[in-house]
Design an enzyme around this catalytic site. Structure first.
Site, PDB file in Angstrom:
ATOM      1  N   ASP A   1      55.077  39.328  36.056  1.00 34.06           N
ATOM      2  CA  ASP A   1      54.238  38.404  36.827  1.00 34.06           C
ATOM      3  C   ASP A   1      54.291  36.982  36.275  1.00 34.06           C
ATOM      4  OD1 ASP A   1      52.918  40.003  38.898  1.00 34.06           O
ATOM      5  OD2 ASP A   1      52.056  41.114  37.207  1.00 34.06           O
TER       6      ASP A   1
ATOM      7  N   MET B   1      54.631  33.777  41.236  1.00 39.97           N
ATOM      8  CA  MET B   1      53.431  33.185  41.833  1.00 39.97           C
ATOM      9  C   MET B   1      53.445  31.731  41.405  1.00 39.97           C
ATOM     10  SD  MET B   1      50.925  36.409  41.049  1.00 39.97           S
ATOM     11  CE  MET B   1      52.079  37.077  39.855  1.00 39.97           C
TER      12      MET B   1
ATOM     13  N   SER C   1      53.157  46.643  35.593  1.00 35.41           N
ATOM     14  CA  SER C   1      53.061  45.186  35.435  1.00 35.41           C
ATOM     15  C   SER C   1      52.705  44.859  33.995  1.00 35.41           C
ATOM     16  CB  SER C   1      51.976  44.633  36.356  1.00 35.41           C
ATOM     17  OG  SER C   1      51.608  43.347  35.891  1.00 35.41           O
TER      18      SER C   1
ATOM     19  N   MET D   1      50.476  42.191  48.664  1.00 36.07           N
ATOM     20  CA  MET D   1      49.409  42.074  47.669  1.00 36.07           C
ATOM     21  C   MET D   1      48.167  42.790  48.199  1.00 36.07           C
ATOM     22  SD  MET D   1      50.714  40.386  45.183  1.00 36.07           S
ATOM     23  CE  MET D   1      49.204  40.361  44.201  1.00 36.07           C
TER      24      MET D   1
ATOM     25  N   HIS E   1      58.022  38.704  39.875  1.00 34.88           N
ATOM     26  CA  HIS E   1      57.110  38.325  40.955  1.00 34.88           C
ATOM     27  C   HIS E   1      56.664  36.890  40.687  1.00 34.88           C
ATOM     28  CE1 HIS E   1      52.797  39.020  42.792  1.00 34.88           C
ATOM     29  NE2 HIS E   1      53.483  38.091  43.437  1.00 34.88           N
TER      30      HIS E   1
ATOM     31  N   HIS F   1      57.639  45.219  36.152  1.00 37.22           N
ATOM     32  CA  HIS F   1      57.130  44.161  37.031  1.00 37.22           C
ATOM     33  C   HIS F   1      56.673  43.001  36.153  1.00 37.22           C
ATOM     34  CE1 HIS F   1      55.380  42.671  40.806  1.00 37.22           C
ATOM     35  NE2 HIS F   1      54.327  42.299  40.091  1.00 37.22           N
TER      36      HIS F   1
ATOM     37  N   ASP G   1      50.954  45.792  45.318  1.00 40.23           N
ATOM     38  CA  ASP G   1      50.576  45.225  44.017  1.00 40.23           C
ATOM     39  C   ASP G   1      49.097  44.848  44.007  1.00 40.23           C
ATOM     40  OD1 ASP G   1      50.452  43.864  41.615  1.00 40.23           O
ATOM     41  OD2 ASP G   1      51.876  42.287  42.167  1.00 40.23           O
TER      42      ASP G   1
ATOM     43  N   MET H   1      52.992  33.228  36.657  1.00 37.73           N
ATOM     44  CA  MET H   1      51.920  32.407  37.244  1.00 37.73           C
ATOM     45  C   MET H   1      51.980  31.003  36.653  1.00 37.73           C
ATOM     46  SD  MET H   1      48.789  35.103  37.170  1.00 37.73           S
ATOM     47  CE  MET H   1      49.013  36.831  37.576  1.00 37.73           C
TER      48      MET H   1
HETATM   49  C1  DX5 Z   1      48.214  40.015  40.219  1.00 37.57           C
HETATM   50  C2  DX5 Z   1      49.563  40.532  39.760  1.00 37.57           C
HETATM   51  C3  DX5 Z   1      49.621  41.990  39.555  1.00 37.57           C
HETATM   52  C4  DX5 Z   1      48.690  42.530  38.490  1.00 37.57           C
HETATM   53  C5  DX5 Z   1      48.225  43.859  38.927  1.00 37.57           C
HETATM   54  O1  DX5 Z   1      48.332  38.714  40.660  1.00 37.57           O
HETATM   55  O2  DX5 Z   1      50.573  40.194  40.717  1.00 37.57           O
HETATM   56  O3  DX5 Z   1      50.962  42.444  39.338  1.00 37.57           O
HETATM   57  O4  DX5 Z   1      49.272  42.652  37.223  1.00 37.57           O
HETATM   58  O5  DX5 Z   1      47.268  44.306  38.050  1.00 37.57           O
HETATM   59  P1  DX5 Z   1      46.375  45.586  38.341  1.00 37.57           P
HETATM   60  O6  DX5 Z   1      47.315  46.739  38.533  1.00 37.57           O
HETATM   61  O7  DX5 Z   1      45.542  45.674  37.133  1.00 37.57           O
HETATM   62  O8  DX5 Z   1      45.589  45.292  39.615  1.00 37.57           O
HETATM   63 ZN    ZN Z   2      52.611  41.145  40.581  1.00 36.95          ZN
END
Ligand code: DX5
Ligand code: ZN
Length: 222
Positions: A36, A69, A9, A138, A67, A34, A176, A38
């Protein structure tokens, strides 16, 4: 023999050197990137969007696994497809019409995934298995990297493994949040095959050493 995939990620990468970071992590053995997204609405954090996806696309040949969010999801899905995403997943809470959003992803030529928070029930899966290429569980509450793996996710992974096997479809089971070298084998034993890891990889100086250690652990899983 299960094929295991490691999906670093980039949330924990150095954003000032993102091109170099993704090239380095792929050279270290990453199977996908990956990404992310947000929105400071669905989750209390704000990260990166389609422009950044487009910017890193020429730097890597591996799939980019987006991903989302965000809420709502439909307006932004075509933008990520155009920006070079290969796989797009979203949370059922982020869409008023889950089937339509999955179809929208597929219509734009991407693989489609659904993401379940630690407390989100799995019942919507019953109606959409035929439209899924990936199920993401998750193992932390979404919004931040560096949190600890929530142990009850293991039971959920086993339940989803069963659903996928019964469906007979080639659906990836991704986990994840809080995935590290010392718990990846246990997570694989529960039934996961695709592992997102942010701080465990980008937080360390030697990406190859971490990914190799993860693969060594995975090789112990029967
Ligand atoms: C959290 C993200 C993850 C995050 C994971 O909301 O979706 O992908 O980057 O980070 P680690 O591996 O540090 O828990
Ligand atoms: Zn993620």
């Amino acid at each position: 023999m299960t094929t295991y995939r490691i999906a670093p990620s980039i949330l924990s990468a150095d954003f000032a050197r993102l091109g170099e970071e993704v090239r380095n992590v792929v050279a270290a053995g990453a199977d996908m990137i990956h990404f992310d997204v947000m929105d400071n609405h669905y989750v209390p954090n704000l990260t990166i969007g389609p422009l950044v996806c487009e910017a890193i696309r020429p730097h890597v040949q591996v799939p980019i696994d987006v991903h989302l969010m965000v809420k709502p999801v439909d307006r932004i899905i075509p933008d990520f497809a155009k920006a070079g995403a290969n796989l797009i997943s979203f949370h059922p809470e982020g869409s008023e019409h889950i089937d339509r959003s999955l179809q929208l992803i597929r219509d734009h030529g991407c693989k489609a995934g659904l993401v379940f928070n630690p407390a989100t029930p799995l019942h919507v899966l019953e109606h959409v298995m035929d439209k899924l290429d990936l199920i993401l569980l998750m193992s932390v509450n979404p919004g931040f990297g560096g949190q600890s793996f929530i142990p009850h996710t293991l039971k959920k992974i086993a339940a989803v493994r069963k659903l996928i096997d019964e469906s007979g479809r080639a659906i990836l089971l991704q986990v994840d949040g809080g995935v590290k070298v010392d718990n990846i084998a246990e997570i694989a034993r529960a039934g996961a095959d695709t592992f997102v890891a942010g701080s465990a990889i980008f937080g360390k100086p030697d990406y190859t050493a971490v990914i190799t250690a993860m693969r060594t652990e995975l090789a112990t899983v029967a």
